[in-house]
Design an enzyme around this catalytic site. Structure first.
Site, PDB file in Angstrom:
ATOM      1  CB  SER A  10       2.099 -22.373  29.522  1.00 41.16           C
ATOM      2  OG  SER A  10       1.784 -22.843  28.229  1.00 41.16           O
ATOM      3  CG  HIS A  35       1.121 -17.764  28.721  1.00 42.82           C
ATOM      4  ND1 HIS A  35       1.551 -16.470  28.490  1.00 42.82           N
ATOM      5  CD2 HIS A  35       1.682 -18.532  27.757  1.00 42.82           C
ATOM      6  CE1 HIS A  35       2.339 -16.461  27.429  1.00 42.82           C
ATOM      7  NE2 HIS A  35       2.430 -17.700  26.958  1.00 42.82           N
ATOM      8  CG  MET A  39       1.671 -22.082  18.933  1.00 41.21           C
ATOM      9  SD  MET A  39       2.770 -23.486  19.274  1.00 41.21           S
ATOM     10  CE  MET A  39       3.048 -23.278  21.032  1.00 41.21           C
ATOM     11  CG  HIS A  69       2.731 -16.162  23.512  1.00 40.41           C
ATOM     12  ND1 HIS A  69       3.743 -17.032  23.831  1.00 40.41           N
ATOM     13  CD2 HIS A  69       3.268 -15.291  22.603  1.00 40.41           C
ATOM     14  CE1 HIS A  69       4.830 -16.728  23.149  1.00 40.41           C
ATOM     15  NE2 HIS A  69       4.564 -15.678  22.387  1.00 40.41           N
ATOM     16  CG  ASP A 174       6.359 -18.400  27.394  1.00 43.80           C
ATOM     17  OD1 ASP A 174       6.516 -19.509  27.925  1.00 43.80           O
ATOM     18  OD2 ASP A 174       5.575 -18.202  26.446  1.00 43.80           O
TER      19      ASP A 174
END
Length: 221
Positions: A10, A35, A39, A69, A174
């Protein structure tokens, strides 16, 4: 084809002011994919980065596999921008979406693979009717939105249920995953491992990535 062990650091845990170099270093040290945590400050109480940054990163790193993500309230809003930015796998949360199938189809039509994510409070059976159109299922092992949380081992029955019912599915975990927690993830059936601080902050990234991949391999045999 049997599922493969894949380690995806990440990059939110990296030095964001030097992201291209940090990301390339992770790939050079054996990362299978990157990854990217997106947000929106609404679905989760934090704000990170969007498609302009992803596109800038893609301009520097041409061939690596990018997963976004999408911890966002309206994942359908960002499909085209992320496809244009060069994303390979578009993983979104099912919780805020009214028509999951429609969003999955939009993702596929844009040329990206489909990932479906669930928060710790969401029953894994919620995904049952969508697995056939998903390439990856992501089981969150922390509450999404912040790094540095403790790993929730009580999410492992979700992973095991998915592996028992869908033996050829790519199952991702995750949140708080590193050398100390990789064994229970792998034993439950996860094959795609997102790791933040444990890899990005390691003095020997290559060793940590190899160690975790080797553990997953032992359980995939």
């Amino acid at each position: 084809m049997p599922v493969q062990a894949k380690i995806g650091p990440s990059i939110l845990n990296a030095d964001l002011s030097n992201l291209a170099a940090e990301s390339q270093k992770l790939l050079d040290n054996g990362a299978d994919y990157l990854h990217l945590d997106v947000m929106d400050g609404t679905f989760v109480p934090n704000l990170t980065f969007g498609h302009p940054m992803v596109k800038s990163l893609r301009n520097k790193i041409k061939t690596a596999f990018f997963e976004t993500h999408m911890m966002v309230q309206k994942p359908e809003q960002w499909i085209e921008p992320m496809a244009d930015a060069g994303v390979n796998l578009y993983t979104f949360h099912v919780e805020p979406v009214q028509d999951v199938v429609r969003v999955c189809r939009q993702v596929q039509e844009s040329g990206m693979k489909v990932g479906l994510a669930i928060k710790p409070g969401t029953e894994v059976q919620e995904l049952e009717k969508y697995v056939s159109i998903a390439d990856v299922v992501l089981v969150m092992t922390v509450e999404p939105g912040f790094g540095g949380q403790s790993f929730m081992d009580d999410m492992m029955p979700k992973v095991k249920w998915l592996r028992d019912n869908y033996p050829s599915l790519d199952i991702e975990v995750d949140g708080g995953v590193g050398p100390k927690t990789i064994h229970c993830c792998a034993e439950a059936g996860a094959n795609m491992i997102v790791s933040g601080t444990a890899v990005v902050g390691a003095s020997d990234q290559a060793q940590v990535i190899k160690e975790m991949r080797d553990v997953v391999h032992t359980y995939l045999k």
